[in-house]
Design an enzyme around this catalytic site. Structure first.
Site, PDB file in Angstrom:
ATOM      1  N   ASP A  38      37.166  40.597  46.167  1.00 19.68           N
ATOM      2  CA  ASP A  38      38.155  40.134  45.183  1.00 19.68           C
ATOM      3  C   ASP A  38      39.477  39.942  45.904  1.00 19.68           C
ATOM      4  O   ASP A  38      39.721  40.564  46.928  1.00 19.68           O
ATOM      5  CB  ASP A  38      38.320  41.193  44.076  1.00 19.68           C
ATOM      6  CG  ASP A  38      38.821  40.603  42.758  1.00 19.68           C
ATOM      7  OD1 ASP A  38      38.062  40.629  41.766  1.00 19.68           O
ATOM      8  OD2 ASP A  38      39.977  40.111  42.727  1.00 19.68           O
ATOM      9  N   ASP A  64      39.630  35.953  49.198  1.00 18.20           N
ATOM     10  CA  ASP A  64      39.971  34.812  48.340  1.00 18.20           C
ATOM     11  C   ASP A  64      38.825  33.818  48.490  1.00 18.20           C
ATOM     12  O   ASP A  64      38.644  33.228  49.565  1.00 18.20           O
ATOM     13  CB  ASP A  64      41.299  34.195  48.778  1.00 18.20           C
ATOM     14  CG  ASP A  64      41.706  33.015  47.896  1.00 18.20           C
ATOM     15  OD1 ASP A  64      40.838  32.418  47.231  1.00 18.20           O
ATOM     16  OD2 ASP A  64      42.904  32.682  47.889  1.00 18.20           O
ATOM     17  N   VAL A  65      38.059  33.620  47.427  1.00 20.56           N
ATOM     18  CA  VAL A  65      36.831  32.814  47.539  1.00 20.56           C
ATOM     19  C   VAL A  65      37.107  31.336  47.833  1.00 20.56           C
ATOM     20  O   VAL A  65      36.187  30.596  48.172  1.00 20.56           O
ATOM     21  CB  VAL A  65      35.929  32.928  46.284  1.00 20.56           C
ATOM     22  CG1 VAL A  65      35.432  34.352  46.096  1.00 20.56           C
ATOM     23  CG2 VAL A  65      36.637  32.406  45.044  1.00 20.56           C
ATOM     24  N   TYR A 156      38.548  23.278  33.735  1.00 23.62           N
ATOM     25  CA  TYR A 156      37.640  24.435  33.728  1.00 23.62           C
ATOM     26  C   TYR A 156      36.195  23.997  33.449  1.00 23.62           C
ATOM     27  O   TYR A 156      35.259  24.379  34.168  1.00 23.62           O
ATOM     28  CB  TYR A 156      38.106  25.429  32.658  1.00 23.62           C
ATOM     29  CG  TYR A 156      37.347  26.719  32.600  1.00 23.62           C
ATOM     30  CD1 TYR A 156      37.687  27.795  33.411  1.00 23.62           C
ATOM     31  CD2 TYR A 156      36.267  26.892  31.721  1.00 23.62           C
ATOM     32  CE1 TYR A 156      36.995  28.997  33.346  1.00 23.62           C
ATOM     33  CE2 TYR A 156      35.569  28.081  31.650  1.00 23.62           C
ATOM     34  CZ  TYR A 156      35.942  29.129  32.467  1.00 23.62           C
ATOM     35  OH  TYR A 156      35.245  30.311  32.410  1.00 23.62           O
ATOM     36  N   LYS A 160      32.884  24.183  35.832  1.00 20.76           N
ATOM     37  CA  LYS A 160      31.703  24.963  35.441  1.00 20.76           C
ATOM     38  C   LYS A 160      30.446  24.078  35.348  1.00 20.76           C
ATOM     39  O   LYS A 160      29.344  24.521  35.678  1.00 20.76           O
ATOM     40  CB  LYS A 160      31.964  25.688  34.117  1.00 20.76           C
ATOM     41  CG  LYS A 160      33.040  26.774  34.211  1.00 20.76           C
ATOM     42  CD  LYS A 160      32.681  27.852  35.232  1.00 20.76           C
ATOM     43  CE  LYS A 160      33.643  29.032  35.178  1.00 20.76           C
ATOM     44  NZ  LYS A 160      33.334  30.061  36.196  1.00 20.76           N
ATOM     45  N   THR A 191      37.452  39.771  28.172  1.00 14.06           N
ATOM     46  CA  THR A 191      37.938  40.288  29.452  1.00 14.06           C
ATOM     47  C   THR A 191      39.431  39.961  29.561  1.00 14.06           C
ATOM     48  O   THR A 191      39.968  39.206  28.731  1.00 14.06           O
ATOM     49  CB  THR A 191      37.200  39.597  30.605  1.00 14.06           C
ATOM     50  OG1 THR A 191      37.516  38.198  30.546  1.00 14.06           O
ATOM     51  CG2 THR A 191      35.696  39.785  30.512  1.00 14.06           C
TER      52      THR A 191
HETATM   53  N1  NAD Z   1      35.261  36.131  29.838  1.00 18.20           N
HETATM   54  C1  NAD Z   1      34.636  35.056  29.362  1.00 18.20           C
HETATM   55  O1  NAD Z   1      34.641  34.797  28.155  1.00 18.20           O
HETATM   56  C2  NAD Z   1      33.905  34.135  30.299  1.00 18.20           C
HETATM   57  C3  NAD Z   1      33.018  33.223  29.725  1.00 18.20           C
HETATM   58  C4  NAD Z   1      32.324  32.363  30.572  1.00 18.20           C
HETATM   59  C5  NAD Z   1      32.512  32.429  31.940  1.00 18.20           C
HETATM   60  N2  NAD Z   1      33.407  33.328  32.455  1.00 18.20           N
HETATM   61  C6  NAD Z   1      33.545  33.356  33.913  1.00 18.20           C
HETATM   62  O2  NAD Z   1      33.271  34.669  34.344  1.00 18.20           O
HETATM   63  C7  NAD Z   1      33.910  34.898  35.596  1.00 18.20           C
HETATM   64  C8  NAD Z   1      34.654  36.214  35.527  1.00 18.20           C
HETATM   65  O3  NAD Z   1      35.690  36.092  34.554  1.00 18.20           O
HETATM   66  P1  NAD Z   1      36.228  37.335  33.709  1.00 18.20           P
HETATM   67  O4  NAD Z   1      36.195  36.929  32.299  1.00 18.20           O
HETATM   68  O5  NAD Z   1      35.540  38.578  34.141  1.00 18.20           O
HETATM   69  O6  NAD Z   1      37.772  37.311  34.149  1.00 18.20           O
HETATM   70  P2  NAD Z   1      38.689  38.425  34.822  1.00 18.20           P
HETATM   71  O7  NAD Z   1      40.016  37.770  34.951  1.00 18.20           O
HETATM   72  O8  NAD Z   1      38.580  39.700  34.090  1.00 18.20           O
HETATM   73  O9  NAD Z   1      38.048  38.640  36.265  1.00 18.20           O
HETATM   74  C9  NAD Z   1      38.090  37.656  37.253  1.00 18.20           C
HETATM   75  C10 NAD Z   1      38.149  38.334  38.613  1.00 18.20           C
HETATM   76  O10 NAD Z   1      38.097  37.315  39.611  1.00 18.20           O
HETATM   77  C11 NAD Z   1      39.100  37.596  40.576  1.00 18.20           C
HETATM   78  N3  NAD Z   1      39.503  36.349  41.224  1.00 18.20           N
HETATM   79  C12 NAD Z   1      40.133  35.290  40.671  1.00 18.20           C
HETATM   80  N4  NAD Z   1      40.351  34.355  41.601  1.00 18.20           N
HETATM   81  C13 NAD Z   1      39.833  34.830  42.763  1.00 18.20           C
HETATM   82  C14 NAD Z   1      39.751  34.323  44.079  1.00 18.20           C
HETATM   83  N5  NAD Z   1      40.285  33.134  44.417  1.00 18.20           N
HETATM   84  N6  NAD Z   1      39.134  35.054  45.025  1.00 18.20           N
HETATM   85  C15 NAD Z   1      38.621  36.259  44.708  1.00 18.20           C
HETATM   86  N7  NAD Z   1      38.701  36.811  43.499  1.00 18.20           N
HETATM   87  C16 NAD Z   1      39.299  36.098  42.526  1.00 18.20           C
HETATM   88  C17 NAD Z   1      40.237  38.255  39.794  1.00 18.20           C
HETATM   89  O11 NAD Z   1      41.095  39.004  40.644  1.00 18.20           O
HETATM   90  C18 NAD Z   1      39.448  39.121  38.828  1.00 18.20           C
HETATM   91  O12 NAD Z   1      39.154  40.385  39.379  1.00 18.20           O
HETATM   92  C19 NAD Z   1      34.789  33.682  35.840  1.00 18.20           C
HETATM   93  O13 NAD Z   1      34.132  32.794  36.719  1.00 18.20           O
HETATM   94  C20 NAD Z   1      34.918  33.071  34.460  1.00 18.20           C
HETATM   95  O14 NAD Z   1      35.209  31.694  34.525  1.00 18.20           O
HETATM   96  C21 NAD Z   1      34.095  34.187  31.661  1.00 18.20           C
END
Ligand code: NAD
Length: 268
Positions: A38, A64-65, A156, A160, A191
């Site tokens: 992360d 950083d991905v 977004y 996706k 989240t």
């Molecule tokens: N929460 C939802 O409703 C939901 C629904 C569909 C998809 N998603 C996807 O799920 C994944 C996780 O999201 P979440 O809801 O847990 O959000 P979140 O913000 O709680 O967690 C995201 C994590 O990714 C890390 N991150 C962001 N950019 C980064 C980078 N460049 N390099 C490394 N780490 C990085 C952040 O520091 C954080 O720890 C994402 O890809 C999001 O698009 C979430």
């Protein structure tokens, strides 16, 4: 060691928070050693400590991905520490909502760089380690936004949708090498990412209700709902599943008029 992922080594990107954190806890409970990757150093270190305190094996690699060198190092550290790589979950992502005409080029690029290119880079650098392992599992966190278009969701949704297509191509290229690739497509899960979007909406309670109204099962998802699906897809129970984009959405994408379905259609 027992568990559905006993003896496996797994990288989970974005594991400092939200869905990634829950996958890390769940995979660890099921016996996997975890690389918490992360760009949030504080949150990543805290998650790693939590996993160790619970009896798991984990390291944190600040990553950083969207940066190739970081992704390469994340895989190198995984193999140095745990001797191999079995699973990578390309989960890190950021939100990106706004009307298309108002989007800046920079806002477009940053979502593409993290949400789409980040998945490519994680896959690219994990590939040699998975080949050396005799195969493995790639899970990519996409979204229902990658399956169904919604206004205000460029870039977004485009990123996706790209993740879904990338997952299927990865599955086809991986199949001869015993590498399976599947995508997770969750609907709303509260989240920090979604809570931030609710605040921006100006009326969090009404927006939350609108989100719930779009889900036939009548609630948001939980992080554990998503982690349970991820666990299944990562485990040997899913040995014949590859190239799947799994909606984890309470029925949201089953029909176009989900609010009507939930309310019993026109007869309800
Ligand atoms: N929460 C939802 O409703 C939901 C629904 C569909 C998809 N998603 C996807 O799920 C994944 C996780 O999201 P979440 O809801 O847990 O959000 P979140 O913000 O709680 O967690 C995201 C994590 O990714 C890390 N991150 C962001 N950019 C980064 C980078 N460049 N390099 C490394 N780490 C990085 C952040 O520091 C954080 O720890 C994402 O890809 C999001 O698009 C979430």
């Amino acid at each position: 060691m027992t568990g559905r992922l006993a003896g496996r080594a797994a990288i989970i990107t974005g594991a400092a928070s939200g869905l990634g954190a829950e996958m890390a806890r769940t995979f660890s409970r099921e016996g996997a050693a975890i690389v918490v990757a992360d760009f949030n150093a504080e949150g990543g270190a805290a998650m790693t400590q939590e996993l160790e305190r619970s009896g798991g094996s984990a390291i944190f690699v600040e990553t950083d991905v969207s940066r190739p060198a970081d992704c390469e190092r994340m895989v190198t550290r995984a193999v140095e520490t745990f001797g191999k790589l079995d699973i990578i979950v390309n989960n890190a992502g950021i939100g990106g909502i706004g009307a298309l005409a108002d989007l800046t080029e920079e806002a477009w690029d940053v979502v593409m760089d993290i949400n789409l290119k980040g998945v490519f880079l994680g896959t690219k650098y994990a590939w040699p380690a998975l080949l050396a392992n005799g195969g493995g599992v790639i899970l990519n966190t996409a979204s229902v936004a990658g399956l169904v278009p919604a206004p205000g969701f460029a870039p977004y949704g485009v990123a996706k949708a790209g993740v879904v297509q990338l997952t299927k191509i990865t599955a086809l290229e991986g199949a001869p090498h015993n590498i399976r690739a599947n995508a997770l497509c969750p609907v709303w899960v509260p989240t920090p990412m979604v809570e931030a979007a609710l605040l921006i909406s100006g009326d969090p309670d009404a927006t939350r209700q609108m989100m719930i109204d779009g889900v036939p099962l009548g609630r948001m998802g939980t992080t554990q709902d998503v982690a349970n699906s991820a666990l299944f897809l990562a485990s040997d129970e899913a040995a014949f599943l590859t190239g799947v984009a799994l909606p984890i959405d309470g029925g949201s994408t089953a029909g176009a008029h989900v609010m009507l379905h939930r309310r019993g259609g026109l007869t309800g």
